[in-house]
Design an enzyme around this catalytic site. Structure first.
Site, short mmCIF file in Angstrom:
data_model
loop_
_atom_site.label_atom_id
_atom_site.label_comp_id
_atom_site.label_asym_id
_atom_site.label_seq_id
_atom_site.Cartn_x
_atom_site.Cartn_y
_atom_site.Cartn_z
N GLY A 27 82.79 8.70 75.33
CA GLY A 27 81.72 8.19 74.50
C GLY A 27 82.00 6.81 73.96
O GLY A 27 81.08 6.01 73.73
N MET A 28 83.27 6.48 73.73
CA MET A 28 83.61 5.18 73.16
C MET A 28 83.69 4.09 74.22
O MET A 28 83.32 2.95 73.98
CB MET A 28 84.94 5.26 72.40
CG MET A 28 85.43 3.93 71.86
SD MET A 28 86.98 4.09 70.94
CE MET A 28 86.36 4.11 69.27
N LYS A 45 91.96 0.97 76.54
CA LYS A 45 90.66 1.52 76.19
C LYS A 45 89.71 0.37 75.84
O LYS A 45 89.96 -0.39 74.90
CB LYS A 45 90.79 2.47 75.00
CG LYS A 45 89.49 3.11 74.57
CD LYS A 45 89.67 4.01 73.36
CE LYS A 45 90.60 5.15 73.67
NZ LYS A 45 90.71 6.09 72.51
N ASP A 139 89.28 15.82 67.56
CA ASP A 139 88.97 16.40 68.87
C ASP A 139 90.23 16.96 69.51
O ASP A 139 90.46 16.76 70.71
CB ASP A 139 88.31 15.37 69.78
CG ASP A 139 87.64 16.02 71.00
OD1 ASP A 139 87.27 17.21 70.90
OD2 ASP A 139 87.50 15.35 72.04
#
Length: 529
Positions: A27-28, A45, A139
Site C-alpha cells: 500500500g505504501m 522502499k 501489522d
C-alpha cells in the site's frame, strides 16, 4: 526472499544505491532489491507516485522513518538510510534473506516445541525493541517474520506508527493490517484513539498460535466471521504446548489492559519451562506457576448503566458493554459493505472438517450463527463457496468468461457451460487450493503455477498438494460485477496476481507492483460438492 527483474520504467539507481530487482509492492509503495556502494544487499522502499503530494501520508512516512531509526536492529530489519526530499522519497533497510514463518509452516508444517519457543522469544524480543522506541508495528503477522542467518527478524515497518502520532496520522475510517491478527480494539468505533502496543501483543499471540498449529486462533469462514470471533469468542489454542499456551492466552485477552507488555511477555517466556506436551482441550495450564489469565468471556450479569462487571485477578471492575456492541455493529456493516479499508485474506475450514494440508490436523469448526450472524458474511451466497462446501464457476469479470481446466493439463477460459469449468475452493490455512470438479479418473487436479521465461507464470493442472505453486489467496475488492456479485482478486505469493492476457489469450500470473489489477473475479454458485 526472492526478487523479480526490474520492469520498464523502474529506476536503476536511487542516490548511492543501485537497484537490481523487485522484492514486492504494498500500500505504501514498491520495494526494490538494491546494492550499497560496499556491495551490501539492501531493500529500498519507494513511496508510490500518487502519494508524493499527500501531506498527510508524507507526514506519516517521515514519522515512520524518524522512529524506525531508533529501533535496535538485533531482531528487526535495520534502517540504513533515507532521502525524504527525493522525488519520490525512499527508505533503505537491511535486506533479510530468509523464508517467512508463513513459508516455513506451509512447507514443513507447524514448528516443533523447541523451535516454537525460540520463535516466540525472538518475536517478543523484537516487539520489546520496537515498543521501546515508541513505535507500534500494526501489522505483525507470519509473513513479516523471517528466519534469517543469525536469527529471527521482524520486518515491514511500512505501517508502523509513533505512539503519540496515531490519531494524528490515521483517519478513523482506515484500518491497516490483516484481520486474523487484529486485536479487538482495532474494530472499535475510533480505533486510533485506543490503539497502543497491546495490539501488537495480541498479534504476537495469534502469530505464535499459527506457528504452533498451522491455523489462526479465531479462524472463521470469512474475514467478518473471523473478526466477530475475535470480538466475542475465546481462542482455539488446542495443540499448543504448556506453559506457552497459558502465555498465549494472556496475550489474546479481549481487554488490552489484561495483556502483558512486551517486556513482561519476554520475562514470562524466559522464565517459563519448555514442556512439549500439548494440553487437552479444556484443560487450564498452570502458566509456569503464575495465576491463570483472567477468562475474558466469564462475566457476571450486567451492572448499572449497561456495564459488564468482569472477574479479574484483582477483584471486580466494570467494563463497558456498549463499546463492544457498537464495535460489532460497526464492524458488520462496514465489512459487509466494503466500507473499511482492511487488507486481508479470506480463508476457512469446512464444518467439522480437519485440515489435511500439512498445516495442522486439529479440526476447526465453522462459525455458528450465534457467533457470526448471517449479516456478518461478506455477501449472501459467497461464504459457502469460500468455506469449500459448494462448486463454483470462477468468472473473469472484465471479459465475461469463465475459468476452465480441460483435463489433464490445460487452463483456459470458456463460456462456463462444460463440467471442466467447475471448481471448488479448498481452504488451506488462510489460502485456498483451487480444485477442478470435472469428472475424471483418479484424484481431481488443482491449479498450479509453472514459471515462464521472463516475469510471469502460467497456470497448469497439478496435484492437489499445498505448495507455493498451488496456494492462492482470495481478496475482496469491494466492487461488484454486472450481476451484483462481489468481485475478488486471486493472488499467489510466489508468482503474483492471476491475470488474463487479451492480445495473446492466456491465463497467467504476474507481480503487478504499482500497476492496477486488470483482472477481477466473481464466483457463481453451481451447487453442493
Amino acid at each position: 526472499m526472492s526478487s523479480q527483474p526490474l520492469r520498464p520504467g523502474d529506476p536503476d539507481r536511487l542516490g548511492e544505491y543501485e537497484l537490481v530487482g523487485r522484492l514486492g509492492a504494498g500500500g505504501m509503495g514498491t520495494v526494490f532489491l538494491g546494492r550499497s556502494p560496499q556491495g551490501r544487499p539492501v531493500a529500498v522502499k519507494v513511496v508510490r507516485t500518487e502519494f508524493i503530494r499527500d501531506e498527510e501520508f508524507l507526514g506519516r512516512f517521515r514519522s515512520e522513518v524518524s522512529r524506525a531509526r531508533q529501533v535496535p536492529p538485533f531482531c528487526t530489519a535495520e534502517v540504513l538510510g533515507a532521502d525524504l526530499d527525493h522525488e519520490p522519497p525512499y527508505l533503505v533497510v537491511e535486506y533479510v534473506d530468509g523464508p517467512t514463518l508463513t513459508d516455513v509452516v506451509r512447507e514443513r508444517g507447524p514448528l516443533s516445541p523447541a523451535a516454537l519457543h525460540s520463535a516466540a522469544v525472538g518475536i517478543a524480543t523484537a516487539l520489546t525493541a520496537i515498543h521501546g522506541a515508541g513505535v507500534i508495528h500494526r501489522d505483525l503477522k507470519p509473513g513479516n517474520v523471517l528466519f534469517a542467518l543469525g536469527g529471527l527478524k521482524v520486518i515491514d515497518f511500512g505501517i508502523a506508527r509513533p505512539l503519540e502520532a496515531t490519531s494524528q496520522h490515521t483517519r478513523t475510517d482506515q484500518m491497516v493490517g490483516t484481520v486474523a491478527y487484529m486485536a479487538p480494539e482495532r474494530f472499535d468505533e475510533h480505533p486510533g484513539l485506543r490503539l497502543g502496543p497491546a495490539a501488537d501483543i495480541f498479534a504476537w499471540g495469534a502469530v505464535v498460535a499459527f506457528a504452533a498449529t498451522g491455523r489462526t486462533p479465531f479462524q472463521g469462514d470469512s474475514a467478518p466471521a473471523t473478526a466477530m470471533r475475535i470480538l466475542t469468542q475465546e481462542p482455539d489454542l488446542a495443540g499448543l504446548p504448556t506453559p506457552l499456551r497459558g502465555i498465549v492466552a494472556r496475550a489474546l485477552a479481549k481487554d488490552p489492559a489484561d495483556r502483558p507488555t512486551a517486556r513482561e511477555l519476554l520475562d514470562l517466556l524466559l522464565t517459563s519451562g519448555r514442556s512439549a506436551t500439548p494440553l487437552p482441550v479444556g484443560e487450564v495450564p498452570d502458566d509456569a506457576g503464575r495465576p491463570p489469565a483472567p477468562p475474558a468471556a466469564t462475566v457476571t450479569p450486567y451492572g448499572p448503566a449497561g456495564d459488564v462487571v468482569a472477574a479479574t485477578g484483582g477483584g471486580m471492575r466494570p467494563r463497558r458493554r456498549g463499546r463492544v456492541l457498537l464495535a460489532a455493529v460497526v464492524l458488520l456493516g462496514a465489512l459487509a459493505g466494503g466500507g473499511l479499508l482492511v487488507a486481508h485474506r479470506i480463508g476457512a475450514v469446512p464444518n467439522g472438517a480437519a485440515q489435511t494440508s500439512g498445516l495442522g490436523s486439529a479440526p476447526t469448526a465453522r462459525v455458528t450463527s450465534a457467533a457470526a450472524p448471517r449479516s456478518a458474511a461478506p455477501t449472501p451466497g459467497t461464504a459457502p463457496i469460500l468455506a469449500g462446501t459448494r462448486r463454483t464457476l470462477i468468472h473473469f469479470v472484465e471479459v465475461d468468461r469463465d475459468l476452465a481446466m480441460p483435463y489433464p493439463d490445460e487452463v483456459v477460459t470458456s463460456d462456463g457451460t462444460g463440467p471442466d469449468a467447475l471448481f471448488a475452493l479448498v481452504p488451506a490455512g488462510v489460502d485456498f487450493l483451487i480444485q477442478s470438479q470435472a469428472p475424471a479418473g483418479g484424484e481431481p487436479p488443482c491449479l498450479g503455477a509453472k514459471v515462464l521465461p521472463g516475469e510471469s507464470a502460467e497456470l497448469v493442472a497439478t496435484e492437489c498438494t499445498p505448495t507455493k505453486a498451488t496456494l492462492f489467496s482470495v481478496t475482496a475488492t469491494g466492487a461488484k460485477d454486472d450481476k451484483g456479485r462481489p468481485t475478488y482478486t486471486i493472488y499467489n505469493d510466489a508468482h503474483g496476481t492471476l491475470q488474463w492476457r487479451e492480445r495473446k489469450p492466456q491465463v497467467y500470473l504476474e507481480f503487478l507492483g504499482d500497476a492496477d489489477t486488470g483482472t477481477t473475479f466473481s464466483f457463481v454458485d453451481r451447487g453442493p460438492l
